[in-house]
Scaffold this active site. Structure first.
Site, PDB file in Angstrom:
ATOM      1  N   GLU A   1      23.488  -4.090  46.478  1.00  0.00           N
ATOM      2  CA  GLU A   1      22.813  -3.383  47.567  1.00  0.00           C
ATOM      3  C   GLU A   1      23.829  -2.615  48.395  1.00  0.00           C
ATOM      4  O   GLU A   1      24.902  -3.135  48.718  1.00  0.00           O
ATOM      5  CB  GLU A   1      22.078  -4.401  48.451  1.00  0.00           C
ATOM      6  CG  GLU A   1      21.223  -3.745  49.512  1.00  0.00           C
ATOM      7  CD  GLU A   1      20.515  -4.756  50.393  1.00  0.00           C
ATOM      8  OE1 GLU A   1      20.475  -5.954  50.054  1.00  0.00           O
ATOM      9  OE2 GLU A   1      19.998  -4.311  51.443  1.00  0.00           O
TER      10      GLU A   1
ATOM     11  N   ASP B   1      -3.293  16.876  38.350  1.00  0.00           N
ATOM     12  CA  ASP B   1      -4.311  17.494  39.206  1.00  0.00           C
ATOM     13  C   ASP B   1      -5.610  16.684  39.088  1.00  0.00           C
ATOM     14  O   ASP B   1      -6.532  17.082  38.396  1.00  0.00           O
ATOM     15  CB  ASP B   1      -4.503  18.952  38.740  1.00  0.00           C
ATOM     16  CG  ASP B   1      -5.395  19.724  39.685  1.00  0.00           C
ATOM     17  OD1 ASP B   1      -5.893  19.127  40.663  1.00  0.00           O
ATOM     18  OD2 ASP B   1      -5.599  20.926  39.430  1.00  0.00           O
TER      19      ASP B   1
END
Ligand code: FUB
Length: 327
Positions: free
Chosen positions: A204, A38
């Site tokens: 990949e 935060d």
């Protein structure tokens, strides 16, 4: 502990959580999210605002039970190889142990993927001294298949550095392919039996359209950006991921865990906030989508909250598109 859990509302409100990876362990639903800090510092395309320092684990006895926060289960200061940014993690169970698999920047500022272990699904998790040799980029997701083979899927563009690894080593000047070239796919590697290393060099994954042609880098509504997740439904492998710049969760299907995957459609329409990141799990006979948005922070991109909603398959195995704000 929160009160009754409801779909499409934050699972917890006392901290910001993102990137939920949901699993059923011992008949209970566990969620392994990122823990957003935060703070009010500026944002950039490198994702420097996502400064997460630790992980918490959440759990639910059932989908309307109060959500339990098991507290801090791992902190960056306890991971010898990591310097900052504990991004989207996943967890897996094998060999009687629980494995938290997570990305962080190493001491050279390069994203790597590490493992921490526990005897319990809720942690705490003890990190390995080094990252997985040969690992790179972000957003690991682990599938332990029915034959007990474990695969890790990973990768993410921009802050996630995937485009900087196209030559096989880290090139700080690496760029995305041109719009008319095939897009970069996520990476896949089979994990060793102890889950601590890759069995072979990652490769990949190819994502193709209905004609078998590769999805192109300029096709931003369909190309892979980050946040890969693979689940199995009716014997088929479903690869779902974020399209990043167009803010969708989309999916592609294959009969092989390493692809090629054929693009099918959109699972989740854009949510409030830049990033979108999800997981899919079956619990007590129903399927659920776990996702995050920035509604609770009024749209601050790095203050996100994990939510869930039910996911529905059509008869032909396709998934119905979800609008999380539909009344
Ligand atoms: O939480 C940091 C990054 O934002 C994740 O790794 C991405 O998938 C995106 O959600």
């Amino acid at each position: 502990m929160n009160n009754q859990t409801k779909s499409n509302t934050p699972l917890v409100t006392h901290i910001y959580t993102a990137d939920p990876s949901a699993h059923v362990f011992d008949g209970k639903l566990y969620i392994y999210p990122s823990h957003d800090l935060d703070h009010n510092e500026p944002s950039n395309d490198n994702g420097d605002q996502y400064k997460m320092e630790d992980y918490h684990v959440l759990s639910l006895e059932n989908v309307s039970a109060p959500c339990v926060d098991h507290g801090q289960v791992l902190h960056v200061k306890d991971i010898p190889w990591a310097s900052k940014q504990l991004w989207a993690p996943d967890a897996a169970y094998k060999n009687g142990k629980y494995y938290l698999v997570f990305p962080a920047r190493d001491h050279d500022n390069i994203f790597r993927i590490g493992v921490a272990t526990s005897d319990k699904p809720e942690g705490p998790f003890a990190p390995e001294a080094d990252y997985i040799p040969g690992s790179f980029s972000i957003d690991p997701a682990v599938l332990v298949d029915e034959d007990k083979k474990a695969y890790v899927y990973f990768g993410g563009l921009w802050g996630g550095q995937l485009e900087k690894w196209q030559t096989g080593s880290f090139n700080p000047d690496g760029k995305e392919p041109k719009p008319e070239e095939p897009a970069l796919g996520p990476q896949v590697a089979e994990l060793s039996d102890d889950m601590l290393s890759f069995k072979q060099k990652p490769k990949e994954i190819s994502i193709v359209d209905e004609n078998g042609d590769p999805i192109l880098a300029g096709d931003e509504d369909r190309r892979f950006f980050e946040g890969a997740w693979v689940h199995k439904y009716n014997g088929q492998y479903y690869l779902s991921y974020s399209t990043g710049t167009t803010h969708k969760i989309v999916y592609a299907v294959s009969d092989n865990p390493q692809g090629p995957f054929t693009f099918k459609g959109t699972i989740l329409k854009p949510v409030i906030g830049w990033t979108t990141h999800h997981s899919i799990a079956e619990f007590e006979g129903k399927w659920y989508l776990f996702y995050h948005d920035c509604e609770m922070s009024d749209g601050v991109n790095h203050k996100r909250s994990v939510k869930f909603t039910e996911l529905t398959y059509n008869e032909d195995g396709t998934i119905q598109t979800i609008d999380p704000y539909e009344k």
